[in-house]
Design a protein around this motif. Structure first.
Motif, mmCIF file in Angstrom:
data_model
loop_
_atom_site.group_PDB
_atom_site.id
_atom_site.type_symbol
_atom_site.label_atom_id
_atom_site.label_comp_id
_atom_site.label_asym_id
_atom_site.label_seq_id
_atom_site.Cartn_x
_atom_site.Cartn_y
_atom_site.Cartn_z
ATOM 1 N N LEU A 60 -35.730 -16.745 -33.339
ATOM 2 C CA LEU A 60 -37.163 -16.677 -33.091
ATOM 3 C C LEU A 60 -37.964 -17.289 -34.228
ATOM 4 C CD1 LEU A 60 -37.502 -13.055 -31.662
ATOM 5 C CD2 LEU A 60 -37.483 -15.192 -30.389
ATOM 6 N N SER A 61 -37.267 -17.897 -35.190
ATOM 7 C CA SER A 61 -37.955 -18.384 -36.386
ATOM 8 C C SER A 61 -38.919 -19.531 -36.109
ATOM 9 C CB SER A 61 -36.942 -18.782 -37.451
ATOM 10 O OG SER A 61 -36.132 -19.835 -36.991
ATOM 11 N N TYR A 62 -38.763 -20.230 -34.999
ATOM 12 C CA TYR A 62 -39.726 -21.279 -34.677
ATOM 13 C C TYR A 62 -41.017 -20.691 -34.123
ATOM 14 C CZ TYR A 62 -38.695 -20.698 -29.739
ATOM 15 O OH TYR A 62 -38.549 -20.173 -28.490
ATOM 16 N N THR A 63 -40.993 -19.421 -33.780
ATOM 17 C CA THR A 63 -42.175 -18.704 -33.318
ATOM 18 C C THR A 63 -42.859 -18.125 -34.551
ATOM 19 O OG1 THR A 63 -41.002 -18.106 -31.290
ATOM 20 C CG2 THR A 63 -42.922 -16.791 -31.848
ATOM 21 N N PRO A 64 -44.168 -18.143 -34.614
ATOM 22 C CA PRO A 64 -44.833 -17.546 -35.769
ATOM 23 C C PRO A 64 -44.319 -16.124 -36.037
ATOM 24 C CG PRO A 64 -46.428 -18.663 -34.385
ATOM 25 C CD PRO A 64 -45.116 -18.672 -33.634
ATOM 26 N N HIS A 65 -44.142 -15.820 -37.309
ATOM 27 C CA HIS A 65 -43.553 -14.553 -37.732
ATOM 28 C C HIS A 65 -44.248 -13.344 -37.104
ATOM 29 C CE1 HIS A 65 -41.507 -11.777 -40.428
ATOM 30 N NE2 HIS A 65 -42.671 -11.245 -40.713
ATOM 31 N N GLY A 66 -45.554 -13.312 -37.160
ATOM 32 C CA GLY A 66 -46.298 -12.179 -36.615
ATOM 33 C C GLY A 66 -46.110 -12.032 -35.118
ATOM 34 N N LEU A 67 -46.099 -13.155 -34.413
ATOM 35 C CA LEU A 67 -45.914 -13.114 -32.964
ATOM 36 C C LEU A 67 -44.521 -12.608 -32.603
ATOM 37 C CD1 LEU A 67 -46.886 -13.626 -30.093
ATOM 38 C CD2 LEU A 67 -46.199 -16.022 -30.369
ATOM 39 N N SER A 68 -43.498 -13.103 -33.289
ATOM 40 C CA SER A 68 -42.147 -12.649 -32.958
ATOM 41 C C SER A 68 -41.991 -11.162 -33.266
ATOM 42 C CB SER A 68 -41.083 -13.490 -33.662
ATOM 43 O OG SER A 68 -41.202 -13.417 -35.047
ATOM 44 N N ASN A 69 -42.595 -10.698 -34.366
ATOM 45 C CA ASN A 69 -42.551 -9.264 -34.662
ATOM 46 C C ASN A 69 -43.300 -8.465 -33.605
ATOM 47 O OD1 ASN A 69 -40.963 -9.316 -36.959
ATOM 48 N ND2 ASN A 69 -42.701 -9.537 -38.325
ATOM 49 N N ALA A 70 -44.446 -8.971 -33.182
ATOM 50 C CA ALA A 70 -45.246 -8.263 -32.175
ATOM 51 C C ALA A 70 -44.506 -8.163 -30.843
ATOM 52 C CB ALA A 70 -46.590 -8.961 -31.993
ATOM 53 N N ILE A 71 -43.795 -9.205 -30.476
ATOM 54 C CA ILE A 71 -43.041 -9.176 -29.221
ATOM 55 C C ILE A 71 -41.906 -8.161 -29.308
ATOM 56 C CG2 ILE A 71 -41.470 -10.516 -27.757
ATOM 57 C CD1 ILE A 71 -43.252 -12.968 -28.483
ATOM 58 N N LEU A 72 -41.230 -8.130 -30.445
ATOM 59 C CA LEU A 72 -40.091 -7.232 -30.613
ATOM 60 C C LEU A 72 -40.496 -5.787 -30.902
ATOM 61 C CD1 LEU A 72 -37.741 -9.523 -32.716
ATOM 62 C CD2 LEU A 72 -37.293 -8.661 -30.423
ATOM 63 N N LEU A 73 -41.671 -5.563 -31.475
ATOM 64 C CA LEU A 73 -42.057 -4.239 -31.945
ATOM 65 C C LEU A 73 -41.898 -3.129 -30.907
ATOM 66 C CD1 LEU A 73 -43.126 -2.463 -34.243
ATOM 67 C CD2 LEU A 73 -45.439 -3.039 -33.472
ATOM 68 N N PRO A 74 -42.430 -3.233 -29.706
ATOM 69 C CA PRO A 74 -42.273 -2.119 -28.768
ATOM 70 C C PRO A 74 -40.806 -1.777 -28.478
ATOM 71 C CG PRO A 74 -44.008 -3.581 -28.017
ATOM 72 C CD PRO A 74 -43.316 -4.283 -29.157
ATOM 73 N N LEU A 80 -41.847 -17.379 -24.046
ATOM 74 C CA LEU A 80 -41.738 -18.300 -25.183
ATOM 75 C C LEU A 80 -40.697 -19.387 -24.913
ATOM 76 C CD1 LEU A 80 -41.767 -15.690 -28.075
ATOM 77 C CD2 LEU A 80 -43.676 -17.045 -27.213
ATOM 78 N N ASN A 81 -40.298 -19.487 -23.654
ATOM 79 C CA ASN A 81 -39.279 -20.456 -23.241
ATOM 80 C C ASN A 81 -37.925 -20.219 -23.904
ATOM 81 O OD1 ASN A 81 -41.047 -21.870 -21.467
ATOM 82 N ND2 ASN A 81 -41.960 -22.824 -23.264
ATOM 83 N N ILE A 82 -37.615 -18.965 -24.192
ATOM 84 C CA ILE A 82 -36.298 -18.603 -24.711
ATOM 85 C C ILE A 82 -35.479 -18.130 -23.518
ATOM 86 C CG2 ILE A 82 -35.012 -17.068 -26.239
ATOM 87 C CD1 ILE A 82 -37.545 -16.969 -28.004
ATOM 88 N N PRO A 83 -34.447 -18.873 -23.154
ATOM 89 C CA PRO A 83 -33.654 -18.502 -21.974
ATOM 90 C C PRO A 83 -32.798 -17.266 -22.239
ATOM 91 C CG PRO A 83 -32.649 -20.355 -23.085
ATOM 92 C CD PRO A 83 -33.947 -20.069 -23.801
ATOM 93 N N GLN A 84 -32.559 -16.493 -21.200
ATOM 94 C CA GLN A 84 -31.772 -15.275 -21.361
ATOM 95 C C GLN A 84 -30.348 -15.568 -21.827
ATOM 96 O OE1 GLN A 84 -32.067 -12.484 -18.153
ATOM 97 N NE2 GLN A 84 -31.246 -10.827 -19.404
ATOM 98 N N ASN A 85 -29.846 -16.759 -21.523
ATOM 99 C CA ASN A 85 -28.488 -17.070 -21.977
ATOM 100 C C ASN A 85 -28.423 -17.289 -23.488
ATOM 101 O OD1 ASN A 85 -29.497 -19.660 -22.286
ATOM 102 N ND2 ASN A 85 -28.254 -20.547 -20.660
ATOM 103 N N ALA A 86 -29.555 -17.209 -24.164
ATOM 104 C CA ALA A 86 -29.572 -17.298 -25.628
ATOM 105 C C ALA A 86 -29.382 -15.933 -26.289
ATOM 106 C CB ALA A 86 -30.894 -17.909 -26.102
ATOM 107 N N VAL A 87 -29.404 -14.870 -25.494
ATOM 108 C CA VAL A 87 -29.360 -13.512 -26.043
ATOM 109 C C VAL A 87 -28.107 -13.269 -26.878
ATOM 110 C CG1 VAL A 87 -29.098 -11.071 -25.396
ATOM 111 C CG2 VAL A 87 -30.933 -12.452 -24.393
#
Length: 118
Positions: free
Chosen positions: A7-21, A77-84
């Motif tokens: 997720l590092s190509y995503t802004p740090h705050g946004l990636s944290n916000a998505i993951l936080l819940p 964010l266009n991250i495919p589920q097969n990237a999990v």
């Protein structure tokens, strides 16, 4: 909290916000009292005990995330589920974050958290 390097190509705050819940849902049981205190500090409803109060805080953060327009899915964010699988494996390599997480995180836990975001 842990964060996947993918997720590092995503802004740090946004990636944290998505993951936080999802990370809060995972970590809540590790310290109900602390989560209850955060709930109270956020002005979310106090429950009948720390467990319920902590859950109210998690619910509050989930709703706040939606209200302020944080994407709710990694696919947004266009991250495919097969990237999990790769994301979970990469997350296990970020030991400086994992060692500070209030609950031990396995690769399967990371995979489950990421999958919850699809």
């Amino acid at each position: 909290m842990f964060r996947s390097p993918i997720l590092s190509y995503t802004p740090h705050g946004l990636s944290n916000a998505i993951l936080l819940p999802s990370v809060m849902k995972f970590n809540r049981s590790a310290n109900l009292r602390k989560y209850a205190e955060v709930t109270i500090a956020c002005g979310a409803p106090v429950g009948k005990d720390d467990n319920e109060t902590a859950q109210n805080g998690v619910d509050f953060i989930c709703e706040l995330s939606k209200t302020v327009g944080i994407p709710q899915k990694l696919s947004d964010l266009n991250i495919p589920q097969n990237a999990v699988d790769g994301m979970a494996k990469a997350a296990m390599e970020v030991q400086r974050l994992l060692k500070n997480n209030p609950r031990e995180v396995t690769e399967q836990d990371a995979r489950d958290i990421y999958n919850s975001l699809y």
